[in-house]
Scaffold this active site. Sequence first.
Site, mmCIF file in Angstrom:
data_model
loop_
_atom_site.group_PDB
_atom_site.id
_atom_site.type_symbol
_atom_site.label_atom_id
_atom_site.label_comp_id
_atom_site.label_asym_id
_atom_site.label_seq_id
_atom_site.Cartn_x
_atom_site.Cartn_y
_atom_site.Cartn_z
ATOM 1 N N ALA A 124 0.845 -1.201 0.000
ATOM 2 C CA ALA A 124 0.000 0.000 0.000
ATOM 3 C C ALA A 124 0.877 1.247 0.000
ATOM 4 C CB ALA A 124 -0.910 -0.008 1.222
ATOM 5 N N MET A 125 0.301 2.350 -0.491
ATOM 6 C CA MET A 125 1.094 3.566 -0.661
ATOM 7 C C MET A 125 1.559 4.149 0.669
ATOM 8 S SD MET A 125 -1.904 6.129 -1.932
ATOM 9 C CE MET A 125 -3.503 6.227 -1.128
ATOM 10 N N ARG A 126 0.950 3.749 1.764
ATOM 11 C CA ARG A 126 1.411 4.265 3.065
ATOM 12 C C ARG A 126 2.707 3.595 3.499
ATOM 13 N NH1 ARG A 126 -3.088 1.152 3.940
ATOM 14 N NH2 ARG A 126 -2.823 -0.764 5.186
ATOM 15 N N TYR A 127 3.074 2.483 2.840
ATOM 16 C CA TYR A 127 4.302 1.776 3.190
ATOM 17 C C TYR A 127 5.465 2.115 2.261
ATOM 18 C CZ TYR A 127 1.085 -1.094 5.935
ATOM 19 O OH TYR A 127 0.144 -1.516 6.827
ATOM 20 N N THR A 128 5.187 2.320 0.987
ATOM 21 C CA THR A 128 6.268 2.510 0.023
ATOM 22 C C THR A 128 6.734 3.961 -0.001
ATOM 23 O OG1 THR A 128 4.699 2.919 -1.773
ATOM 24 C CG2 THR A 128 5.403 0.645 -1.422
#
Length: 749
Positions: A124-128
Amino acid sequence: MSTSAALTTTDIEQQPLSVFSEKAYLDYSMYVILDRALPHLGDGLKPVQRRIVYAMSELGLKATAKYKKSARTVGDVLGKFHPHGDSACYEAMVIMAQNFSYRYPMVDGQGNWGSTDDPKSFAAMRYTESRLTPYAETLLAELDQGTVDWQPNFDGTLAEPELLPARLPNVLLNGATGIAVGMATDILPHNLVEVANACIELLNNPKADLAAIRQHIQGPDFPTEAEIITLPQELDNLYETGTGSVKMRATYQIETQQIVITALPYQVSGNKIIEQIAQQIQAKKLPMISDLRDESDHENPTRLVIMTRSNRIDTGALMLHLFATTDLEKSYRVNFNMIGLDGRPQVKNLLTILTQWLEFRLHTVKRRLQHRLDKILDRLHLLAGLLIAYLNIDEVIAIIREQENPKAELMQRFGLSERQANAILDMKLRHLAKLEQVKIQAEQQELQNEQRQLEQTLGSTHHLKKLIRQELQQDIEHYGDPRRSPIQVRAQAQALQQQAVVANEPVTVILSQKGWIRAAKGHDLDVTKLNYKSGDQLLMAMPGRTNQTAAFLDSTGRSYALPIHTLPSARGQGEPLTGKLKPPIGAYFTHVIAANPNQYVLLASDAGYGFITEFESLLVKNRSGKAMLTLPPNSQVLPPQLIDTVAEQQIAVVTNEGRLLLFPIADLPHLNRGKGNKLISIASSRAKERQEFVVDIAILTPQQSLQLSAGKRRFTLKPSDLANYQGKRGQRGQKLSRGLQKVDHLQSV
């Protein structure tokens, strides 16, 4: 609302539903085509991609910056420029970061951005985290140099570029795919060095044709080392029309008794390949493969190992089969549909794309140079005013100290413009030193030299093309790399016949009286020691090969077929044939035979009729079989006999009355099915009784002897003895001696 202010029917626009629907759909169609699905020829980007790259540059995420959370970028893109779904926006960003999806990625990702096996397995974009790649500079380097037009964003609070000033034809380098309303685009990626050299060729020779361009652009270049096997003439036609297809094939190498696949076609998953091959193995279509595993790792991104059962396997034929039946070979549609410089979507050929991109690049460079020239002229204008101030510094200071409106006085006294006067008034006292005059004059000289160069370049198309050529050459040196996808001419993939891909090993096919079938390895098997189900026993055993097909005959004369390699192992008691085949009710299996397809076979009934056919005629894919041998009433099928040479061999026929007849087998007809011709004349039978019938038949050459068996007794007739029984087909035959009239089996020796 008051009654007087209420709307009346005359204030409401009315139009037919068909007119409204047509206009609404056309508006939607144009929006999808121009603002969603198709890339622009200039920078090769769709709007969402363009906005992602621009938003990242505005966040300062250059290639040398620290990574920032992808959610930050997606938030800026959605909030400022692209009010659509966050998942779709992030997915577009992910694709731009995958080095297996983009030939030249624009986003440098940190974290889980998916894999070749599952491109959508990204986190998810919150991790990358992400930032731009160095290649993205080719799109952004000239953005603030007056090279592009700007437009308001969706709410009119910000401005965004209509296009990015691409230094390279990105539309060909990274390609694009998209589906709009009534049209689609499929542009394959290409090699930067080849495309840039083709542009240089067009700059040097504007009249160059497609053949000259093709000297530089060999074909598409995917982010994989798999081979492109499309023929050169097909590639020529593709680039000439802008539509066509390209085939890619996996590369492999042969190691000790194993095939190692080292590169897969573009966007093909190794897991899917393993699954496709495993399905064929489970279906017993690839028995020559003993093991299949994926040894891919960080050092070897693609390493799929196929273990073969022996070194005798034709690996070339096996791979051609796999190319035809799996995604180890894949075809890609090509449709060079894009938005041109005129703002209209159109399918363009290669020469048109490069010519129009160079036109776009020429216009961009002109704007960049003119923007710089305007900046220089403006600076020279200010420097001229500052120089006047330094030359008259005492008077300028006096005017500033004494006059109520020093700006107007300066403008009037020295003939300055308002900008020059403001610049003088904004000067700091420390800049009044004598050294500043020298610096101004030096800057003036430097800017004037640059002004002359810019005016010279802008005034000459030749100089503009030279500049573009130099910049292309610089980009080749900075971003260029060797071709990854080699172009090769290979044999056409073909799904081979099952017998061709099965290992050729000896086996013995065992059929029991109750119709149970199995196959044992080798021909030296003692079938008498095999175990059978209670009440069952051996009916017959037939030697064969694993790459052959076994034919079965039932009591009604129907034939059936099963590949030998699909038969159950003799380690167990086998399986009933009725589980694989579907004979008529009441019928039972009587014989099994295995041979090569073109082998001749004699089929006969104990009523004394038979014919010759090719073994291939007995083979049928239908579970219900086919009517092969037509049986007269109360007759049975005799064991089929293999024939080596029809021209030389003869047939021996013996009846239960002890009559023996020999005649040339060439006298029998060749049929695909039927009753056949009369072999020997026998006494007619009553309706429910068989008075005389054929006991056995044998095939022998004139030099062979014939062994007759009557119970446990054996007797051999030599060729000289057999002369007494020679005759014509259909004759009665000669009586055997009294002791052999109860013969029950014939065999050539």
